[in-house]
Write an enzyme that holds these catalytic residues in place. Sequence first.
Site, short mmCIF file in Angstrom:
data_model
loop_
_atom_site.label_atom_id
_atom_site.label_comp_id
_atom_site.label_asym_id
_atom_site.label_seq_id
_atom_site.Cartn_x
_atom_site.Cartn_y
_atom_site.Cartn_z
N THR A 292 -7.39 5.62 3.65
CA THR A 292 -7.67 5.80 2.22
C THR A 292 -7.65 4.46 1.50
OG1 THR A 292 -6.70 8.01 2.26
CG2 THR A 292 -6.93 6.95 0.11
N SER B 181 -8.73 10.30 -1.77
CA SER B 181 -7.98 11.38 -1.12
C SER B 181 -7.91 12.54 -2.10
CB SER B 181 -6.57 10.92 -0.74
OG SER B 181 -5.84 11.98 -0.15
N CYS C 293 2.45 10.10 -3.75
CA CYS C 293 2.38 9.32 -2.51
C CYS C 293 3.45 8.23 -2.49
CB CYS C 293 1.01 8.69 -2.36
SG CYS C 293 0.86 7.62 -0.92
N ASP D 95 -13.70 13.80 2.05
CA ASP D 95 -13.31 12.78 1.07
C ASP D 95 -14.38 11.72 0.98
OD1 ASP D 95 -10.81 13.62 0.05
OD2 ASP D 95 -9.80 12.99 1.88
#
Length: 426
Positions: free
Chosen positions: A266, A309, A373, A415
């Site tokens: 990502t 993401s 995250c 994604d």
Amino acid sequence: MLARKICQRSRPTTFSSLRAMATSDSPVADREFPFARPRTHEPPAEYAMLRQQCPVAQAKLFDGSPIWLLTKLKDCQQVLVDNRFSKVRTHPGFPELVPGAKAAVEGREPTFVDQDPPQHTKFRGFIEPYFTAQYGEKMRPGIRQKVDELIDDMKKGSKPANLQEAFSLPLAFKVIYELLGIPFSDYDFLSNNIAMRTSGSSTARDAAAAQQELTDYMERLVDSRVKDPREDVISWVIRDNLKKGEISRDQLAAHAFLLVVAGNATVASMINLGVMTLLDNPDQLEALKSDPSLLNSAVHEICRYHTASSYALRRVALEDVQVRDKTVKRGEGVIALNQSANRDEEHFPDPDRFDIRRSPNPEIAFGYGTHECIAMPLSFVELEEAFRGLFDGRLNNLRLAVPASQLQFSEPRQDVGLVEMPVTWD
């Protein structure tokens, strides 16, 4: 207007009719989720329509089961801080997006990303001290050095170069490898297995074999650090937690596995998409070059604008919960669509415009709340240093090596990302 009236009309009171109406209310009830991007990097068109007409709506998954879609920022934030929604993937009704995903997690050692408090809080707490904003700043000089080394290697190599392979992926993995104490000489072995594990074109047998190879590697790594501790996160968790019986060897190996496979692609994707978008907005790129203090704001905007993401914020309701005018029943799956929330017109004026000076910018590209995250602060340092280095003049007149119309993007239901990023310079 008709869809809005249908979406908001009074609800019946019986369970069966409520369940039926929940689906028939939705303008996308018969459409399979994930929706497809219409072209290149644009979000699915359904998101804007739902934000206006039916912000909390149901669609169906690959197996026909319903899933609630949250498309506006405040609704996403509400659910992501509500402990009545669970992140535990083994709960009945937890929404999986591909066949076989539920079976893949059965019997696997869970990590904090798939746990609810208090287990989530406990295991995340063992690792979080090494992913704070303060620790990210401590790592910045080393990250800048890695950026410089990769740019030097690009200059020594041939042109055009694939930024994905020459810079973006190696930077993301070099940073996490150093943090975990993984020798970069293992990069090819690990990256090949990570790619095999996640590739939609891999056979189930090949994906399972890659998963086992990675698991075995992490277990060997933990065992080696028990015998020979070093200055890395695994050694520190062994010292502070494993030896006290707070985490097992298999649990630590599972968390090391998580940190290697999750998020690095990502970060690499955000580097590629950020470079592409800055090159497509030369006035903003020049402003960034002239004023490096805009780097942090630019990274926030790149993350908002692309949200690489966008399918990770899934939950299952543990009890009936009201979200806006809808009742999410116990055992029903929900996804907070951060890619849609990051284009919410109520919070992002002119949301389809890229603006590195956007303020405020309450984007939730890295999630929100308890499960935000863990690597977000570190990722921001990586992204800031990547853009600083790529546009500081050493790669003079860095530009795409092909017309933008020829760039290849990820599959439209995946994604957003670039398959490769061909660039050149003078």
